[in-house]
Scaffold this motif. Sequence first.
Motif, PDB file in Angstrom:
ATOM      1  N   ILE A  66      54.906  34.282 -43.730  1.00 35.48           N
ATOM      2  CA  ILE A  66      54.638  34.110 -42.300  1.00 35.48           C
ATOM      3  C   ILE A  66      53.144  33.977 -42.051  1.00 35.48           C
ATOM      4  O   ILE A  66      52.693  33.117 -41.277  1.00 35.48           O
ATOM      5  N   ARG A  67      52.353  34.817 -42.736  1.00 38.85           N
ATOM      6  CA  ARG A  67      50.888  34.727 -42.574  1.00 38.85           C
ATOM      7  C   ARG A  67      50.359  33.376 -43.035  1.00 38.85           C
ATOM      8  O   ARG A  67      49.410  32.845 -42.459  1.00 38.85           O
ATOM      9  N   ARG A  68      50.963  32.811 -44.066  1.00 37.86           N
ATOM     10  CA  ARG A  68      50.525  31.504 -44.585  1.00 37.86           C
ATOM     11  C   ARG A  68      51.181  30.340 -43.835  1.00 37.86           C
ATOM     12  O   ARG A  68      50.990  29.182 -44.218  1.00 37.86           O
ATOM     13  N   ASP A  69      51.943  30.670 -42.800  1.00 38.26           N
ATOM     14  CA  ASP A  69      52.601  29.645 -41.990  1.00 38.26           C
ATOM     15  C   ASP A  69      53.536  28.784 -42.836  1.00 38.26           C
ATOM     16  O   ASP A  69      53.599  27.567 -42.695  1.00 38.26           O
ATOM     17  N   GLU A  70      54.287  29.436 -43.719  1.00 41.60           N
ATOM     18  CA  GLU A  70      55.231  28.729 -44.587  1.00 41.60           C
ATOM     19  C   GLU A  70      56.681  28.868 -44.117  1.00 41.60           C
ATOM     20  O   GLU A  70      57.582  28.315 -44.727  1.00 41.60           O
ATOM     21  N   ILE A  71      56.885  29.625 -43.052  1.00 39.28           N
ATOM     22  CA  ILE A  71      58.234  29.852 -42.519  1.00 39.28           C
ATOM     23  C   ILE A  71      58.445  28.990 -41.289  1.00 39.28           C
ATOM     24  O   ILE A  71      57.512  28.696 -40.544  1.00 39.28           O
TER      25      ILE A  71
ATOM     26  N   TRP B 191      66.701  36.323 -49.400  1.00 43.46           N
ATOM     27  CA  TRP B 191      67.344  37.448 -48.720  1.00 43.46           C
ATOM     28  C   TRP B 191      68.819  37.564 -49.081  1.00 43.46           C
ATOM     29  O   TRP B 191      69.455  38.582 -48.807  1.00 43.46           O
ATOM     30  N   ALA B 192      69.357  36.533 -49.717  1.00 47.33           N
ATOM     31  CA  ALA B 192      70.740  36.607 -50.208  1.00 47.33           C
ATOM     32  C   ALA B 192      70.887  37.661 -51.303  1.00 47.33           C
ATOM     33  O   ALA B 192      72.003  38.086 -51.608  1.00 47.33           O
TER      34      ALA B 192
ATOM     35  N   ALA C  49      68.086  52.344 -56.179  1.00 50.21           N
ATOM     36  CA  ALA C  49      66.671  52.150 -56.520  1.00 50.21           C
ATOM     37  C   ALA C  49      66.335  50.663 -56.600  1.00 50.21           C
ATOM     38  O   ALA C  49      65.291  50.215 -56.087  1.00 50.21           O
ATOM     39  N   VAL C  50      67.229  49.890 -57.210  1.00 48.23           N
ATOM     40  CA  VAL C  50      67.028  48.440 -57.293  1.00 48.23           C
ATOM     41  C   VAL C  50      67.001  47.834 -55.893  1.00 48.23           C
ATOM     42  O   VAL C  50      66.193  46.944 -55.604  1.00 48.23           O
ATOM     43  N   LEU C  51      67.877  48.326 -55.025  1.00 46.04           N
ATOM     44  CA  LEU C  51      67.932  47.814 -53.655  1.00 46.04           C
ATOM     45  C   LEU C  51      66.603  48.010 -52.938  1.00 46.04           C
ATOM     46  O   LEU C  51      66.118  47.094 -52.251  1.00 46.04           O
ATOM     47  N   TRP C  52      65.994  49.190 -53.091  1.00 47.07           N
ATOM     48  CA  TRP C  52      64.701  49.434 -52.455  1.00 47.07           C
ATOM     49  C   TRP C  52      63.634  48.488 -52.995  1.00 47.07           C
ATOM     50  O   TRP C  52      62.795  47.966 -52.235  1.00 47.07           O
ATOM     51  N   VAL C  53      63.653  48.254 -54.295  1.00 52.31           N
ATOM     52  CA  VAL C  53      62.686  47.328 -54.896  1.00 52.31           C
ATOM     53  C   VAL C  53      62.891  45.923 -54.337  1.00 52.31           C
ATOM     54  O   VAL C  53      61.931  45.233 -53.968  1.00 52.31           O
ATOM     55  N   VAL C  54      64.149  45.502 -54.270  1.00 53.20           N
ATOM     56  CA  VAL C  54      64.466  44.171 -53.748  1.00 53.20           C
ATOM     57  C   VAL C  54      64.003  44.030 -52.302  1.00 53.20           C
ATOM     58  O   VAL C  54      63.344  43.042 -51.942  1.00 53.20           O
ATOM     59  N   ILE C  55      64.333  45.024 -51.462  1.00 51.38           N
ATOM     60  CA  ILE C  55      63.936  44.957 -50.052  1.00 51.38           C
ATOM     61  C   ILE C  55      62.421  44.953 -49.910  1.00 51.38           C
ATOM     62  O   ILE C  55      61.856  44.196 -49.094  1.00 51.38           O
ATOM     63  N   ALA C  56      61.735  45.784 -50.693  1.00 46.45           N
ATOM     64  CA  ALA C  56      60.270  45.831 -50.617  1.00 46.45           C
ATOM     65  C   ALA C  56      59.658  44.485 -50.976  1.00 46.45           C
ATOM     66  O   ALA C  56      58.726  44.002 -50.305  1.00 46.45           O
ATOM     67  N   ILE C  57      60.180  43.860 -52.028  1.00 43.29           N
ATOM     68  CA  ILE C  57      59.676  42.542 -52.436  1.00 43.29           C
ATOM     69  C   ILE C  57      59.955  41.504 -51.355  1.00 43.29           C
ATOM     70  O   ILE C  57      59.082  40.693 -51.007  1.00 43.29           O
ATOM     71  N   LEU C  58      61.171  41.526 -50.817  1.00 46.26           N
ATOM     72  CA  LEU C  58      61.542  40.544 -49.799  1.00 46.26           C
ATOM     73  C   LEU C  58      60.693  40.686 -48.539  1.00 46.26           C
ATOM     74  O   LEU C  58      60.232  39.690 -47.975  1.00 46.26           O
ATOM     75  N   VAL C  59      60.482  41.921 -48.097  1.00 44.44           N
ATOM     76  CA  VAL C  59      59.680  42.136 -46.888  1.00 44.44           C
ATOM     77  C   VAL C  59      58.239  41.681 -47.114  1.00 44.44           C
ATOM     78  O   VAL C  59      57.658  40.978 -46.272  1.00 44.44           O
ATOM     79  N   SER C  60      57.669  42.058 -48.251  1.00 45.04           N
ATOM     80  CA  SER C  60      56.275  41.690 -48.524  1.00 45.04           C
ATOM     81  C   SER C  60      56.109  40.175 -48.649  1.00 45.04           C
ATOM     82  O   SER C  60      55.156  39.599 -48.101  1.00 45.04           O
TER      83      SER C  60
END
Length: 331
Positions: free
Chosen positions: A321-326, A270-271, A304-315
């Motif tokens: 979280i689903r894999r209980d890795e956080i 997220w940095a 445009a790069v920012l949207w790609v970065v945010i989309a990747i980070l959120v996904s």
Amino acid sequence: MEATQGDPGSETLAEPRLKHFPVTFFAVVMGLAGLSLATLRMEVAGAIPAGVSLVLMAVTALAFTAIAGFFVAKALRYPKALRAEWEHPVRIAFFPAITIGVLLICAGLLPLGDEIIRPVWMAATAAHLAVTLGVVSAWISHRTFEQAHLTPAWFIPAVGNVLVPLAGVHLGFPEISWFFFSVGMLFWLVFLTLVFNRLIFHNPIAERLLPTLVILVAPPSVGFVAWLQLNGGEVDAFARVLYYCATMFVLVTLTQVGKLIRLPFSMAWWAYSFPVAAFTVASALFAERTGAGFQRSLSYVAYAVLWVVIAILVSKTLAAIRRDEICRPEG
């Protein structure tokens, strides 16, 4: 077995995830708020419809509320775990991200009215000063810090100070804004020297902390935006110095992209988000004030790069979280 408050034993994966909820989660708020502010600049430029930024900032505010709720619950139930984070040589730098998130939300919600935002901004500014003083006090106390602990994440308190003028000038607090801007720029220059000394003359940054290299872009980008607020919107010589410093750090970061994209995902990713957002806003403002076509195009590319970065980070965050890795214990 669920650990109790006083358990001195070794940490296990069976312990509640709440105990290991990290302060670094507030970097999510910084990234989402940065996206909202970048979207606002795109609205001003006529690139996207008006109102999208307010929706995004509302989502950011909800995210902050949720993350803050978990963090407060951790503080109440596991105060020793919270203290351990404060005493962590790297994570301590992320505590100002809490107040930074509120300051960014205030800047994005200014259209709602000064009367609503002013008391929140005042409280966040006072809290940020307190947290910054606490961090600086820890840095210069008898505690032992080593070169390996120094990363660009230590810029975060400085970035927070420079953010104060974004809403502060508009709300009628010019002198307070000048104070925080001055302090932030001072700390940026000090830590810029220390960080480059560490990067050049000492062992490489640990792999899990490599994403913090992108934070190098944030201080001069935010500094440029804040300077425009303090300087009546004029892109003068000092503004250009700040903007082109940010541009240089973007170029330096691009030389490391191949290494960064091969890293395994962690919350440290997220940095990447807020520095890209800050540079997007800086480029858009530079274009607005000067009419520079190159910076306008650059702002569109960065957005445009920012949207790609945010989309990747959120996904990736949701998948983790689903894999209980956080929220697992380190090591």
